[in-house]
Design a protein around this motif. Structure first.
Motif, mmCIF file in Angstrom:
data_model
loop_
_atom_site.group_PDB
_atom_site.id
_atom_site.type_symbol
_atom_site.label_atom_id
_atom_site.label_comp_id
_atom_site.label_asym_id
_atom_site.label_seq_id
_atom_site.Cartn_x
_atom_site.Cartn_y
_atom_site.Cartn_z
ATOM 1 N N TRP A 142 0.826 -1.204 0.000
ATOM 2 C CA TRP A 142 0.000 0.000 0.000
ATOM 3 C C TRP A 142 0.861 1.256 0.000
ATOM 4 O O TRP A 142 1.970 1.272 0.565
ATOM 5 N N GLY B 268 -2.978 3.352 1.652
ATOM 6 C CA GLY B 268 -2.956 3.245 3.105
ATOM 7 C C GLY B 268 -2.743 4.587 3.765
ATOM 8 O O GLY B 268 -1.764 4.769 4.451
ATOM 9 N N GLY B 269 -3.666 5.511 3.572
ATOM 10 C CA GLY B 269 -4.849 5.327 2.740
ATOM 11 C C GLY B 269 -5.091 6.578 1.921
ATOM 12 O O GLY B 269 -4.358 7.553 1.999
ATOM 13 N N GLY C 55 -7.923 1.606 0.838
ATOM 14 C CA GLY C 55 -7.887 1.958 2.249
ATOM 15 C C GLY C 55 -8.266 3.421 2.395
ATOM 16 O O GLY C 55 -7.698 4.285 1.726
#
Length: 362
Positions: free
Chosen positions: A44, A78-79, A108
């Motif tokens: 992420w 993330g995010g 996310g």
């Protein structure tokens, strides 16, 4: 027999003093490719703005770049900080990413602005976007818009108007709610979404937030039962002393941030070792050293497994914060690659989830 522990990566695309933004992004894409080969579950990108040592300003763009350089790993944000953006734009972006890499995209969503008020104003200058007070309804909007059936709007009594983020969705991204407080834990539980606790922020309140999430959880189309992961800062090397040396540039940067001092691109390990910090900053560094996983491979693996068991999660997301020594290749992050390789060698290979660790030469 308990389920195997899954490992993932959260990347801020750190920028060293000897790097350009292009170098930093190239290094992070190399890291994503390595994580893919090593068997990590997901990779992420964070969202931060106007920071001299962080190039992860636009998660959807970075996800798209990483998708072209990986084969199986899930990619996500993330995010995405939803107060900075119109929900419809986020839904469109992630629906397009899912169409391009089906079954590999995570969205996310976070509630924090990810920057200062000036940058927040610039992000919203083209028109109205969401704000923190409407965060729950905007999360629901994103979920509805990405669904294959779309969302229906009724405007002043007119016939329902159907809005879709993409014309013919075959699948949708997996949506996670991020947070470091009870607010997001409760909302994730009530919405039936998977939940990420930002343990790497301070390590405080983790057990309480995860417990609240599990108590509040309502099964949904998005998750039949509570699904959790937590993040942790990690720097792993051949010895614990070397790991601390590699962690020092980032530790000093965090100490500056928390004491309101100016921030810079990350210095080399040698420059950090020659830097004098204030007593208050050194105290912060000592506390962070205890909270971060800074160790050799065996010690790090034991601490990661213990962390997962303590909080009852089956996935831990590493934030690899190792710096670089003078003269290292600019478009690589050798020490961050080493962290992922050593941890994978101890945990993923032992579980049969990956081949032997691919340890980069130093």
């Amino acid at each position: 027999m308990s389920a195997p522990l899954r490992l993932s990566v959260l990347d801020l695309v750190p920028v060293r003093a000897d790097q350009t933004s292009a170098d930093a992004i190239a290094a992070s894409l190399q890291l994503a490719s390595l994580a893919d080969r090593l068997g990590y579950e997901r990779f992420w990108f964070a969202e931060h703005h106007n920071m001299p040592s962080v190039a992860s300003t636009n998660p959807p763009v970075l996800i798209a770049l990483a998708a072209g350089r990986t084969e199986r790993i899930r990619l996500g944000s993330g995010g995405v900080m939803l107060p900075n953006h119109a929900p419809f734009v986020i839904a469109e972006q992630f629906a397009a990413l899912e169409a391009a890499a089906p079954g590999r995209i995570d969205l996310g969503i976070g509630r924090a602005p990810g920057s200062d008020p000036v940058i927040s104003a610039l992000l919203r200058s083209s028109g109205h976007t969401s704000d923190v007070d409407t965060f729950p309804s905007n999360v629901n909007d994103v979920l509805a818009l990405m669904d294959g059936g779309g969302a229906q709007l009724s405007l002043r009594g007119a016939a329902p108007y159907v809005v879709r983020a993409t014309p013919a969705a075959g699948s949708v991204p997996e949506v996670w709610l991020l947070g470091s407080s009870d607010y997001s834990a409760k909302l994730a539980g009530q919405t039936g979404l998977p939940y990420v606790f930002a343990h790497h922020f301070s390590g405080e309140g983790t057990a309480a937030a995860l417990s609240l999430y599990r108590r509040e959880f309502v099964p949904s189309l998005y998750a039949a039962e509570p699904k959790t992961l937590l993040t942790v800062n990690a720097v792993v090397a051949d010895t614990a002393d070397e790991a601390f040396a590699l962690a020092l540039p980032q530790l000093q940067q965090m100490a500056r941030l928390r004491t309101g001092q100016p921030l810079f691109a990350l210095p080399s390990v040698e420059e950090a070792q020659a830097t004098e910090m204030t007593p208050a900053q050194n105290e912060m560094i000592d506390r962070m050293r205890g909270a971060w996983i800074i160790d050799d491979a065996s010690g790090a693996a034991s601490r990661i497994a213990a962390l997962a068991e303590r909080f009852g999660v089956d996935e831990v997301m590493l934030v690899p914060g190792a710096g670089a020594r003078n003269g290292e290749e600019k478009a690589r992050a050798i020490s961050r690659e080493l962290t992922l390789s050593l941890v994978a060698g101890e945990l993923l290979s032992a579980q049969g989830l990956a081949a032997a660790a691919d340890v980069p030469a130093r």
